[in-house]
Design a protein around this motif. Structure first.
Motif, mmCIF file in Angstrom:
data_model
loop_
_atom_site.group_PDB
_atom_site.id
_atom_site.type_symbol
_atom_site.label_atom_id
_atom_site.label_comp_id
_atom_site.label_asym_id
_atom_site.label_seq_id
_atom_site.Cartn_x
_atom_site.Cartn_y
_atom_site.Cartn_z
ATOM 1 N N SER A 1 -6.551 -2.681 3.046
ATOM 2 C CA SER A 1 -7.652 -2.826 2.081
ATOM 3 C C SER A 1 -8.268 -1.503 1.666
ATOM 4 N N VAL A 2 -7.810 -0.365 2.246
ATOM 5 C CA VAL A 2 -8.411 0.922 1.886
ATOM 6 C C VAL A 2 -8.124 1.245 0.420
ATOM 7 N N SER A 3 -9.066 1.940 -0.201
ATOM 8 C CA SER A 3 -8.914 2.265 -1.623
ATOM 9 C C SER A 3 -8.100 3.532 -1.849
ATOM 10 N N SER A 4 -8.006 4.389 -0.835
ATOM 11 C CA SER A 4 -7.207 5.610 -0.945
ATOM 12 C C SER A 4 -6.880 6.106 0.463
ATOM 13 N N LEU B 1 0.834 -1.206 0.000
ATOM 14 C CA LEU B 1 0.000 0.000 0.000
ATOM 15 C C LEU B 1 0.865 1.251 0.000
#
Length: 286
Positions: free
Chosen positions: A116-119, A25
């Motif tokens: 797992s965050v998208s941004s 990430l």
């Protein structure tokens, strides 16, 4: 961009444990901001010592139980004009170890979210700058650029706050599900008879139990600030339990109002925000 840094292409980042979720990430984060990254772990041909010695920013993101050992191995190798930082959920002992074993700038970093965050937008990132401020300006610039919520703290204050944000919240989630288990009631029955607000509470507790138990064990056990907080929680449970056992209606109302007073005006905001979540959950199928 801070004046000291003319071009991000001249900066390199080495991530120790970079093949894991958080490592990947943050590698993507730096790369999309024009900064070269490389990863070192047990599964890469690049060794962690070489990775630490040849990069400007060295980030350690390994399991909490292995963090101090890893710091002791690589910290002495980091360039004196470089930056050493970690991504663990604890800060006091990790920052002390980085300071004791290096001569470079040191910043503890805790992304209060999972891989797992998208941004990074609206995600909280806690920084505990402990030696130097050159690299801190760059990090703040990059995180601000992606609309992250950057909080600056001391390592001690961070751990005290996280004993509540993580230690207490994880503890209450696990004990909630364990209590439901002791009722011997099938877990699906709870949701079938619950309105959306109670399903949400159950879903968030259940979400915790879908994560890595070793990570959550380390967060709970390695923060020395957690046990005193949990003792306060147990005390609060006993006080309220005594009121209920004694069928003390006035006592219950007093306990309720005392807790309500602590929250203050925020409870109105909380109700409005959660009403939106409840309406959304009510619209979902299944």
């Amino acid at each position: 961009m801070p004046n000291f840094f003319k071009q991000t292409k001249d900066i390199s980042v080495g991530i120790i444990g970079g093949t894991g979720g958080m490592g990947k990430l943050f590698a993507h984060f730096f790369e999309r901001n024009g900064i070269r990254c490389e990863a070192a772990s047990r599964s890469t041909s690049l060794g962690i010592e070489e990775c630490a010695s040849r990069n400007d920013i060295v980030i350690i993101t390994v399991p909490i139980a292995s963090t101090l050992e890893t710091i002791r191995k690589v910290a002495p190798l980091v360039k004196e004009d470089g930056l050493l930082m970690d991504l663990t959920s604890l800060k006091k002992r990790e920052v002390e170890c980085m300071l004791d074993n290096s001569k470079c700038e040191v910043i503890g970093c805790h992304p209060v979210f999972g891989p797992s965050v998208s941004s990074f937008e609206k995600q909280v990132i806690v920084l505990t700058p402990s030696r130097g401020d050159k690299w801190l300006n760059l990090l703040k610039y990059l995180f601000d650029k992606e609309n992250a919520v950057v909080k600056i703290s001391t390592p001690e204050e961070h751990d005290r706050i996280m004993s509540v944000v993580q230690g207490l919240m994880h503890f209450t989630s696990i004990t909630l599900i364990k209590t439901l288990m002791k009722t011997e009631m099938p877990s699906e029955i709870f949701n079938e008879y619950s309105s959306p607000v109670y399903r949400i509470r159950n879903d968030f507790a259940s979400r915790i139990l879908n994560q890595n138990p070793e990570l959550y064990a380390d967060i709970e056990l390695f923060n020395p600030e957690t046990v005193p907080i949990l003792k306060k929680y147990i005390q609060s449970c006993r006080e309220l339990m005594e009121v209920v056992e004694n069928n003390d209606r006035d006592g219950f109302i007093n306990e309720f109002n005392t807790a309500s007073g602590y929250i203050g005006d925020y409870k109105d905001t909380a109700e409005k925000k959660t009403n939106q979540i409840i309406d959304f959950v009510a619209s979902l199928k299944g």
